[in-house]
Write an enzyme that holds these catalytic residues in place. Structure first.
Site, mmCIF file in Angstrom:
data_model
loop_
_atom_site.group_PDB
_atom_site.id
_atom_site.type_symbol
_atom_site.label_atom_id
_atom_site.label_comp_id
_atom_site.label_asym_id
_atom_site.label_seq_id
_atom_site.Cartn_x
_atom_site.Cartn_y
_atom_site.Cartn_z
ATOM 1 C CE LYS A 1 -1.663 -4.497 3.287
ATOM 2 N NZ LYS A 1 -1.724 -5.840 2.670
ATOM 3 C CB SER B 1 -0.884 0.006 1.254
ATOM 4 O OG SER B 1 -1.520 1.265 1.427
ATOM 5 C CE1 TYR C 1 -4.500 -2.416 5.312
ATOM 6 C CE2 TYR C 1 -3.513 -0.520 4.215
ATOM 7 C CZ TYR C 1 -4.049 -1.790 4.161
ATOM 8 O OH TYR C 1 -4.131 -2.449 2.952
#
Length: 231
Positions: A156, A139, A152
């Protein structure tokens, strides 16, 4: 016939990738947590002529990961592992000072620990494949400090580093960690419910990047879909 495992294949990019691979003649093992939705995705993939095995379950479960690899073995081997399944940790996203730690732990399990566990199960088959490859979904939040995307993004970033080390440790494989860019998905809508996603690409518009990786087999590394499409 080449065989791929695609996790998180019931919707979004996972389903788009499965359909694109099936269109190229790949056989597929598809994973998702919800069996009936997974079967809907599998029906679309089978319509493209692929052999498809569905294994509903949670990628954080070791027995489920073993079942995915066993299914690939039953189809003849494993040429490609796509670690696509992922969770946000909290919906909608919130700043770090309010991010629930249990949600962060859950995201680490799904986004980092599970891909490593599935990779460990799959490596013997991938090593014996003529052109074994691993695709881990990254991401832009792994590299850029976007407000509310910290937890998050950290998961990643961790997966990116695992991918980079894997590429060094397994020079016989291609290991690509791919930032697909923003896509019009249920996950993005849940992350930022107030955002207008009407101009955001659909997953099917991004899937060709992954086919191009498989066609051209560039060196192991991190690739951003928007830049790769324009190259």
């Amino acid at each position: 016939m080449a065989v791929a495992i695609v996790t998180g294949a019931s919707r979004g990019l996972g389903r788009a990738l499965a359909e694109a691979l099936a269109g190229r003649g790949w056989d597929l093992v598809l994973d998702a947590r919800t069996a009936d939705v997974l079967e809907e995705s599998a029906a679309s993939v089978r319509a493209r002529g692929a052999r498809v095995v569905t294994v509903a379950g949670d990628v954080t479960d070791a027995a489920h990961r073993r079942a995915l690899v066993a299914a690939a073995r039953g189809l003849g081997g494993l040429d490609l592992l796509v670690n696509n399944a992922g969770v946000l940790g909290v919906e909608p996203l919130v700043p770090l000072d309010r991010h629930p730690l249990d949600g962060f732990r859950a995201a680490l399990e799904v986004n980092v620990v599970a891909p490593l566990g599935l990779l460990q199960e799959a490596l013997p088959l991938l090593r014996s494949a003529p052109a074994g490859a691993v695709i881990n979904l990254s991401s832009d939040a792994a590299a850029e400090p976007y407000r509310t995307w910290g937890a998050y993004g950290a998961t990643k970033a961790a997966l990116d580093q695992l991918s980079a080390v894997l590429a060094v440790e397994e020079p016989g494989l291609r290991v690509w960690w791919v930032d697909p860019g923003s896509m019009r998905t249920v996950m993005l809508a849940a992350a930022e419910p107030g955002e207008d996603l009407s101009g955001t690409p659909a997953p099917a518009e991004v899937a060709p990047v992954f086919l191009r990786l498989l066609d051209e087999r560039p060196a192991s590394g991190r690739y951003a879909a928007p830049a790769f499409l324009e190259a």
